[in-house]
Design an enzyme around this catalytic site. Structure first.
Site, PDB file in Angstrom:
ATOM      1  CB  ALA A 123      84.340  -7.973 -62.953  1.00  0.00           C
ATOM      2  CG  ASN A 191      76.156  -6.144 -59.636  1.00  0.00           C
ATOM      3  OD1 ASN A 191      75.221  -6.688 -58.989  1.00  0.00           O
ATOM      4  ND2 ASN A 191      76.295  -5.470 -60.423  1.00  0.00           N
ATOM      5  CG  HIS A 221      87.229  -6.160 -58.744  1.00  0.00           C
ATOM      6  ND1 HIS A 221      86.546  -5.225 -58.322  1.00  0.00           N
ATOM      7  CD2 HIS A 221      86.558  -6.181 -60.075  1.00  0.00           C
ATOM      8  CE1 HIS A 221      85.701  -4.734 -58.964  1.00  0.00           C
ATOM      9  NE2 HIS A 221      85.450  -5.302 -60.141  1.00  0.00           N
TER      10      HIS A 221
HETATM   11  N1  LIG Z   1      77.525 -10.000 -61.867  1.00  0.00           N
HETATM   12  C1  LIG Z   1      78.534  -8.970 -62.299  1.00  0.00           C
HETATM   13  O1  LIG Z   1      79.707  -9.127 -61.830  1.00  0.00           O
HETATM   14  C2  LIG Z   1      78.144  -7.643 -63.066  1.00  0.00           C
HETATM   15  C3  LIG Z   1      79.220  -6.957 -63.587  1.00  0.00           C
HETATM   16  C4  LIG Z   1      78.836  -5.963 -64.487  1.00  0.00           C
HETATM   17  C5  LIG Z   1      77.351  -5.621 -64.445  1.00  0.00           C
HETATM   18  N2  LIG Z   1      76.760  -6.276 -63.748  1.00  0.00           N
HETATM   19  C6  LIG Z   1      74.858  -5.846 -63.735  1.00  0.00           C
HETATM   20  O2  LIG Z   1      74.216  -6.400 -64.589  1.00  0.00           O
HETATM   21  C7  LIG Z   1      73.491  -5.700 -64.933  1.00  0.00           C
HETATM   22  C8  LIG Z   1      73.435  -5.625 -66.727  1.00  0.00           C
HETATM   23  O3  LIG Z   1      74.811  -5.079 -66.844  1.00  0.00           O
HETATM   24  P1  LIG Z   1      75.053  -4.234 -68.402  1.00  0.00           P
HETATM   25  O4  LIG Z   1      76.315  -3.871 -68.332  1.00  0.00           O
HETATM   26  O5  LIG Z   1      74.534  -4.921 -69.353  1.00  0.00           O
HETATM   27  O6  LIG Z   1      74.060  -2.618 -68.246  1.00  0.00           O
HETATM   28  P2  LIG Z   1      73.407  -2.004 -69.297  1.00  0.00           P
HETATM   29  O7  LIG Z   1      73.277  -0.415 -68.640  1.00  0.00           O
HETATM   30  O8  LIG Z   1      74.275  -1.961 -70.453  1.00  0.00           O
HETATM   31  O9  LIG Z   1      72.196  -2.657 -69.831  1.00  0.00           O
HETATM   32  C9  LIG Z   1      71.267  -2.723 -69.032  1.00  0.00           C
HETATM   33  C10 LIG Z   1      70.013  -2.831 -69.713  1.00  0.00           C
HETATM   34  O10 LIG Z   1      68.926  -3.090 -68.749  1.00  0.00           O
HETATM   35  C11 LIG Z   1      67.648  -2.095 -69.324  1.00  0.00           C
HETATM   36  N3  LIG Z   1      66.767  -1.982 -68.012  1.00  0.00           N
HETATM   37  C12 LIG Z   1      67.250  -1.263 -66.950  1.00  0.00           C
HETATM   38  N4  LIG Z   1      66.263  -1.460 -65.916  1.00  0.00           N
HETATM   39  C13 LIG Z   1      65.368  -2.221 -66.575  1.00  0.00           C
HETATM   40  C14 LIG Z   1      64.135  -2.623 -66.064  1.00  0.00           C
HETATM   41  N5  LIG Z   1      63.622  -2.538 -64.748  1.00  0.00           N
HETATM   42  N6  LIG Z   1      63.296  -3.278 -66.850  1.00  0.00           N
HETATM   43  C15 LIG Z   1      63.749  -3.871 -68.087  1.00  0.00           C
HETATM   44  N7  LIG Z   1      64.932  -3.386 -68.568  1.00  0.00           N
HETATM   45  C16 LIG Z   1      65.335  -2.435 -67.862  1.00  0.00           C
HETATM   46  C17 LIG Z   1      68.482  -0.750 -69.498  1.00  0.00           C
HETATM   47  O11 LIG Z   1      67.635   0.057 -70.501  1.00  0.00           O
HETATM   48  C18 LIG Z   1      69.545  -1.434 -70.540  1.00  0.00           C
HETATM   49  O12 LIG Z   1      69.078  -1.629 -71.642  1.00  0.00           O
HETATM   50  C19 LIG Z   1      73.450  -4.486 -64.231  1.00  0.00           C
HETATM   51  O13 LIG Z   1      72.580  -4.457 -62.997  1.00  0.00           O
HETATM   52  C20 LIG Z   1      74.926  -4.471 -63.657  1.00  0.00           C
HETATM   53  O14 LIG Z   1      74.910  -3.713 -62.650  1.00  0.00           O
HETATM   54  C21 LIG Z   1      76.915  -7.225 -62.929  1.00  0.00           C
END
Ligand SMILES: NC(=O)c1ccc[n+]([C@@H]2O[C@H](COP(=O)([O-])OP(=O)(O)OC[C@H]3O[C@@H](n4cnc5c(N)ncnc54)[C@H](O)[C@@H]3O)[C@@H](O)[C@H]2O)c1
Length: 270
Positions: A123, A191, A221
């Site tokens: 983001a 993140n 941000h």
């Molecule tokens: N790098 C970045 O800038 C950034 C930005 C947004 C989100 N993220 C991170 O990316 C990840 C995904 O984001 P999202 O918005 O798709 O989240 P989300 O909550 O929409 O989806 C996450 C999915 O992962 C599954 N999950 C959780 N723990 C698990 C495990 N141990 N094993 C298997 N599946 C599992 C959940 O059931 C869910 O379906 C999150 O950790 C979030 O914090 C990173």
């Protein structure tokens, strides 16, 4: 031609969009071979809509059979997934970047592996600038994040400090520290801080400020970098993703753009 086998862990806002893009735009090159999610309904949705032949596997088996591994699940498993994938010489795209900050041996592993670690800008705007500036000398990196109240609900730091979000009536600084402290305090929110730290001067020297207010409607941000090259200031005003209000839509789009870098032939930007 043998198709590149991709495994995707986490099928939420980001993971599901990546499956969609891979099956729509890269089907001549790539096969979504295996998927993993702790929620059975997410597996069924993906198999029903996009990838009927994708196998549902626990993540270690998924890593073992994939050429490219995508983690879009949670910080709790991000580090183990990255370690295992790089140990096996795979390419791995990590979204839950905060999980990587605890990894002291990362640079050593990166020297030895035949694999590749991909970290999208998420983001944020300005990651290209930090990477370039870090080839010279950076004096200071500061991330100031402004989030609506709902975007911070449930964070461990709020419970620990007994901060009651419903009592906040105006813009309020609720956290100030370095990136390592910020990712522990707000694991589902910053993140971006981890990405900035890894791209630049590390988690101890990257400073993070988090503000919230009922008047904030978007995730903002602001990145400020000072170095021998001069200075950079970027500000992003993010709309939340419709599928997950904690994730910014730009983070979803950034992971799609990174996917196109991995499987496409055009790399623009630092
Ligand atoms: N790098 C970045 O800038 C950034 C930005 C947004 C989100 N993220 C991170 O990316 C990840 C995904 O984001 P999202 O918005 O798709 O989240 P989300 O909550 O929409 O989806 C996450 C999915 O992962 C599954 N999950 C959780 N723990 C698990 C495990 N141990 N094993 C298997 N599946 C599992 C959940 O059931 C869910 O379906 C999150 O950790 C979030 O914090 C990173």
């Amino acid at each position: 031609m043998k198709l590149i086998s991709v495994g995707i862990i986490g099928l939420g806002a980001i993971g599901s969009r990546l499956v969609e893009i891979l099956t729509k735009e890269f089907h001549d090159k790539v096969r979504v071979d295996s998927i993993c999610d702790i929620k059975e309904e997410r597996i069924e949705e993906i198999q029903g809509k996009w990838a009927p032949r994708a196998k549902s596997l626990p993540w270690p088996s998924l890593v073992a059979r994939s050429d490219v591994v995508i983690e879009a699940a949670s910080q709790e498993i991000a580090l183990s997934v990255a370690k295992e994938a790089l140990k096996r010489g795979k390419q791995v795209l990590i979204l839950s970047v905060g999980g990587l900050l605890a990894w002291n041996g990362l640079s050593l592993v990166l020297k030895k592996t035949k694999g590749k670690l991909w970290i999208p800008s998420g983001a944020l705007a300005g990651v290209d600038g930090v990477l370039a500036a870090n080839e010279g000398r950076i004096h200071k990196v500061t991330l100031t994040t402004r989030k609506p109240l709902a975007g911070l609900a449930g964070a461990p730091y709020l419970l620990e400090k007994r901060i009651n979000l419903s009592r906040i009536t105006k813009p309020t600084l609720i956290f100030e520290g370095n990136a390592a402290q910020a990712t522990r305090a707000f694991p589902q929110n910053v993140n971006v801080a981890a990405t900035l730290a890894l791209a630049g001067i590390g988690s101890k020297r990257t400073l993070v400020r988090i503000l919230t207010s009922p008047t904030y409607k978007r995730n903002q941000h602001e990145v400020e970098i000072e170095g021998d090259f001069g200075s950079i200031r970027t500000v992003v005003e993010n709309f939340p993703s419709k599928r997950n209000p904690r994730t910014s839509e730009l983070a979803v789009l950034s992971s799609v753009a990174t996917l196109k870098k991995i499987f496409g032939h055009l790399h623009i930007g630092t």
